[in-house]
Scaffold this motif. Sequence first.
Motif, PDB file in Angstrom:
ATOM      1  N   THR A   1       0.708  -2.586   6.100  1.00  0.00           N
ATOM      2  CA  THR A   1       1.020  -1.286   6.692  1.00  0.00           C
ATOM      3  C   THR A   1       2.131  -0.571   5.921  1.00  0.00           C
ATOM      4  N   GLU A   2       3.080  -1.321   5.399  1.00  0.00           N
ATOM      5  CA  GLU A   2       4.122  -0.712   4.555  1.00  0.00           C
ATOM      6  C   GLU A   2       3.507  -0.168   3.275  1.00  0.00           C
ATOM      7  N   TYR A   3       2.521  -0.888   2.731  1.00  0.00           N
ATOM      8  CA  TYR A   3       1.839  -0.406   1.527  1.00  0.00           C
ATOM      9  C   TYR A   3       1.190   0.950   1.784  1.00  0.00           C
ATOM     10  N   VAL A   4       0.471   1.080   2.885  1.00  0.00           N
ATOM     11  CA  VAL A   4      -0.224   2.335   3.197  1.00  0.00           C
ATOM     12  C   VAL A   4       0.773   3.491   3.305  1.00  0.00           C
ATOM     13  N   ALA A   5       1.945   3.224   3.880  1.00  0.00           N
ATOM     14  CA  ALA A   5       2.955   4.263   4.055  1.00  0.00           C
ATOM     15  C   ALA A   5       3.629   4.644   2.741  1.00  0.00           C
ATOM     16  N   GLN A   6       3.673   3.720   1.770  1.00  0.00           N
ATOM     17  CA  GLN A   6       4.428   3.952   0.530  1.00  0.00           C
ATOM     18  C   GLN A   6       3.555   4.113  -0.709  1.00  0.00           C
ATOM     19  N   ARG A   7       2.225   4.041  -0.586  1.00  0.00           N
ATOM     20  CA  ARG A   7       1.379   4.084  -1.782  1.00  0.00           C
ATOM     21  C   ARG A   7       1.540   5.415  -2.501  1.00  0.00           C
ATOM     22  N   GLY A   8       1.451   5.342  -3.844  1.00  0.00           N
ATOM     23  CA  GLY A   8       1.661   6.519  -4.666  1.00  0.00           C
ATOM     24  C   GLY A   8       0.363   7.190  -5.070  1.00  0.00           C
ATOM     25  N   PHE A   9       0.389   7.858  -6.244  1.00  0.00           N
ATOM     26  CA  PHE A   9      -0.774   8.624  -6.678  1.00  0.00           C
ATOM     27  C   PHE A   9      -1.928   7.710  -7.087  1.00  0.00           C
ATOM     28  N   HIS A  10      -1.613   6.455  -7.409  1.00  0.00           N
ATOM     29  CA  HIS A  10      -2.613   5.471  -7.815  1.00  0.00           C
ATOM     30  C   HIS A  10      -2.553   4.300  -6.838  1.00  0.00           C
TER      31      HIS A  10
END
Length: 280
Positions: A263-272
């Motif tokens: 869930t932290e990944y989904v909130a912090q994912r970038g342009f790629h």
Amino acid sequence: MIYRTYQPRLARSTTLKELPLSRFVEFLWIREGDNLPEAQSRLLPIGSMELVINLHEDRIPLFDPHTQAERGSTNGTRICGAHSEGFIINNERRVSAMGVHFKPGGHAAFFTLPAGELHNQIVSLEELWKSRATELRERLLEAPSLETRFLVLEQFLLTMLQPPKRHPAVDFALHAFKRSPTPTVKTVTDQVGLSTRHFNQLFRDQVGLTPKLFCRVRRLQHVLSLLAGQDQIDWLDVAFTCGYFDQAHLIHDFRAFAHCTPTEYVAQRGFHPCHIVLPS
């Protein structure tokens, strides 16, 4: 910001004198932008090597993966070995960079160094290509357009390409792992007829990761591809689809490779999908 990819063209034949670049390179990429937000990003493992050329300046900083503090640098052209852990890059306000995304084991057509020696390592390309690394960057800087840069990089790679000496067991394993969404390393090892220890060493020398680590990284990449563009996510369904035992197993691998929860990944994912923007 501009982010483009380019698929290498197929050769007209498959003779040794005209090997298609697409056998070894997944794609070329270019990223350009001005007035971008400054931040650090964590790049997640991709299971293969990556060549990066900074066209903005002849330097790329290196960062401690835990403290995020700068700890030296490479030249503006560098090779990122196959990683089993994320590493940090700096997102500057102005970006002008190109890269080569090799297929797993595809780097062997351009470098003689065993891939295992670059596991979790990032080194200046000059250490492997000497003056040719500087020559490549200079040619790209002279190119008048983004499209021309892709062609220059493609042609340069063709001049460096040599038929790789890869063990057929490794090629068999890579094809088997690609075909199956939930590959079993033991099954493949039994099929190639080698001892587990011998096969693991061969695979690591030619791909950069052990078979087990490679499959874990590719499984994570499968997860990231399913999450792309999604906000409402059934995590249990994702876990089972990608071959995890349960949601806890999925979370364990995210913490190991991405240093965060799903869930932290989904909130912090970038342009790629492989970029996680780190908090300031």
